[in-house]
Design a protein around this motif. Structure first.
Motif, short mmCIF file in Angstrom:
data_model
loop_
_atom_site.label_atom_id
_atom_site.label_comp_id
_atom_site.label_asym_id
_atom_site.label_seq_id
_atom_site.Cartn_x
_atom_site.Cartn_y
_atom_site.Cartn_z
N ASP A 1 0.79 -1.21 -0.04
CA ASP A 1 -0.09 0.01 -0.09
C ASP A 1 0.84 1.38 -0.02
O ASP A 1 0.33 2.18 -0.60
N VAL A 2 1.99 1.28 0.80
CA VAL A 2 2.85 2.22 0.79
C VAL A 2 4.25 1.95 0.62
O VAL A 2 4.69 0.97 0.97
N LEU A 3 5.28 2.57 -0.04
CA LEU A 3 6.54 2.51 -0.12
C LEU A 3 7.43 3.18 0.84
O LEU A 3 7.28 4.48 0.72
N LEU A 4 8.25 2.69 1.61
CA LEU A 4 9.12 3.35 2.46
C LEU A 4 10.52 3.19 2.02
O LEU A 4 10.98 2.12 1.89
N LEU A 5 11.38 4.58 1.90
CA LEU A 5 12.57 4.33 1.58
C LEU A 5 13.56 4.91 2.54
O LEU A 5 13.30 6.47 2.62
N ASP A 6 14.26 4.35 3.07
CA ASP A 6 15.31 5.07 4.22
C ASP A 6 16.65 5.37 3.92
O ASP A 6 17.29 4.45 3.67
N GLU A 7 16.87 6.52 3.26
CA GLU A 7 18.11 6.93 2.78
C GLU A 7 18.90 5.64 1.85
O GLU A 7 19.88 5.44 1.94
N PRO A 8 17.87 5.39 0.85
CA PRO A 8 18.41 4.09 -0.12
C PRO A 8 19.44 4.67 -1.05
O PRO A 8 20.22 3.66 -1.45
N LEU A 9 19.92 6.04 -1.15
CA LEU A 9 20.91 6.08 -2.12
C LEU A 9 22.24 6.54 -1.63
O LEU A 9 23.19 6.87 -2.29
N SER A 10 22.28 6.60 -0.37
CA SER A 10 23.38 7.23 0.65
C SER A 10 24.68 6.43 0.25
O SER A 10 25.75 6.93 0.37
N ALA A 11 24.81 5.14 -0.08
CA ALA A 11 25.84 4.35 -0.14
C ALA A 11 26.57 4.23 -1.64
O ALA A 11 27.34 3.50 -1.81
N LEU A 12 25.67 4.88 -2.51
CA LEU A 12 26.00 4.85 -3.96
C LEU A 12 27.00 6.09 -4.26
O LEU A 12 26.73 7.22 -3.49
N ASP A 13 27.87 5.94 -5.37
CA ASP A 13 28.69 7.08 -5.68
C ASP A 13 27.72 8.27 -6.47
O ASP A 13 26.67 8.20 -6.50
N ALA A 14 28.36 9.37 -6.52
CA ALA A 14 27.51 10.69 -6.97
C ALA A 14 26.64 10.19 -8.30
O ALA A 14 25.59 10.61 -8.39
N ASN A 15 27.37 9.73 -9.47
CA ASN A 15 26.77 9.53 -10.56
C ASN A 15 25.80 8.49 -10.44
O ASN A 15 24.60 8.72 -11.12
N LEU A 16 25.88 7.59 -9.94
CA LEU A 16 24.93 6.36 -9.67
C LEU A 16 23.88 6.81 -8.97
O LEU A 16 22.56 6.19 -9.05
N ARG A 17 24.16 7.52 -7.95
CA ARG A 17 23.14 8.18 -7.09
C ARG A 17 21.94 8.88 -7.97
O ARG A 17 20.69 8.91 -7.75
N GLU A 18 22.53 9.66 -8.78
CA GLU A 18 21.68 10.78 -9.52
C GLU A 18 20.90 9.64 -10.38
O GLU A 18 19.68 10.08 -10.73
N GLU A 19 21.58 8.69 -11.02
CA GLU A 19 20.69 7.69 -12.01
C GLU A 19 19.69 6.96 -11.40
O GLU A 19 18.46 6.92 -11.96
#
Length: 374
Positions: free
Chosen positions: A178-196
């Protein structure tokens, strides 16, 4: 709750986004929710929040502001000390996590290294009495959704960090939450991959129209991905609004400073009327917008974003200053400008031309629409 504009902003609900016929009730609603740890720590302090169905809502703030605790209470990993949490209109305060039908993606992915990708993605379906052949079909659909078809037999260690993040997202979506919860899911990625990945997550969310609560301390992520941004500080909600609204119309000094490069200029009101005020700063006058009635002689704080300041050759109308420092940022440069009274302002300008040099005289101009009184 705090008094004044910050409190007013904290009680407002996000405007509905009309994406379909399912926009009939809030997907998540928090009413006067407080969370205390022991007797001395109040992590979340009497907040109200509504997450419209189908919307992407970001909880944004520094470490310790209460954003992750808020998400954990929605998830069922923490129990509110006070207040009520509802999902699709149903109170879920005492409902265990496995009965809330929520998809959760954590910062560290939390994949099982010894299980195949198919087993990882389909893990939640095993406990929902889904037939084995149906599990296979739903896993395949979820992997197609995150653009990783055909990796069912691989293991997490055989995938890149970005691919593992997509697998974690597929596992959260495969149960049709019913709801999607995302807890800082991108913080472990490098800058370019985080943007993608932030583009990928937003595209998936829009396509399936699932209500999403996203936690981050990254202002750029919040502004780029969100329908609504919830700015939190010290357990309270400072402001709720669309990204452009909270960025361009901050209701507190904290919001202004946390979102981007903000200048705070102290001055004295000379005159005021019709939503505008003339504020004396040193030996010059700034024209600014205001949402409240001001009296001549009143001391005020004017906020202006660094990129809204035009740095012009000296001798033109505006505040005279001198370039005191330059930070080269690639396509942009950030300047510290020393004013005649000794104070300094930040200016952010494109480097289409040669950057200004330290010691160079400039004249600072700002459109009154971008020059706001807090």
């Amino acid at each position: 709750m705090t008094e004044g504009p910050a409190a007013e902003g904290s009680r407002r609900r996000p405007a509905r986004t009309d994406r379909g016929s399912n926009q009939q009730m809030d997907a998540v609603e928090l009413t006067q929710v407080t969370k205390r740890f022991g007797h001395n720590v109040t992590a979340v302090d009497n907040i109200d929040l509504a997450v419209p169905a189908g919307s992407f809502v970001t909880l944004l703030g520094p470490s310790g502001c209460g954003k992750t605790t808020t998400l954990r209470m929605i998830a069922g990993l923490e129990t509110p000390s006070e207040g009520e949490i509802r999902i699709k209109g149903r109170r879920i305060n005492e409902l265990p996590i496995h009965k809330r039908n929520l998809g959760i993606v954590f910062q560290n992915y939390a994949l099982f290294p010894h299980k195949s990708i198919a087993a990882n993605v389909g893990f939640g379906l095993k406990y929902r009495d889904v037939a084995a052949d149906e599990i296979g079909k739903r896993v395949a659909r979820a992997l197609d959704m995150v653009r990783l078809p055909g990796v069912e037999e691989r293991y997490p260690a055989q995938l890149s960090g970005g691919q593992q993040q997509r697998i974690a997202l597929a596992r959260a979506l495969v149960i049709e939450p019913d709801v999607l919860l995302l807890d800082e899911p991108l913080s472990a990625l490098d800058a370019n991959l985080r943007e993608e990945m932030r583009v990928e997550i937003k595209n998936i969310q829009r396509r399936i129209e699932i209500a999403t609560v996203f936690v981050t301390h990254d202002q750029g992520e919040a502004l780029a991905m969100s329908d609504h941004v919830v700015v939190m500080n010290k357990g309270k909600i400072e402001q709720i609004g669309a990204p452009r609204e909270v960025y361009e119309n901050p209701r507190s000094a904290f919001v202004a400073s946390f979102l981007g490069n903000a200048n705070f200029i102290q001055g004295v009101v000379q005159s005021s009327g019709n939503g505008r005020a003339q504020v004396r700063v040193a030996a010059h006058v700034l024209d600014a917008t205001t949402e409240r009635v001001l009296q001549p002689g009143e001391s005020v704080t004017v906020v202006v974003r660094a990129e809204k300041i035009d740095l012009l050759p000296p001798g033109q109308s505006g505040l005279p200053g001198t370039v005191a420092d330059v930070d080269y940022l690639g396509a942009m440069a950030r300047y510290q400008i020393a004013l005649t009274d000794g104070s300094r302002l930040l200016g952010l300008a494109s480097l289409k031309d040669k950057p200004l040099a330290v010691g160079q005289a400039v004249s600072l101009q700002v459109d009154p629409r971008h020059c706001r009184i807090l």
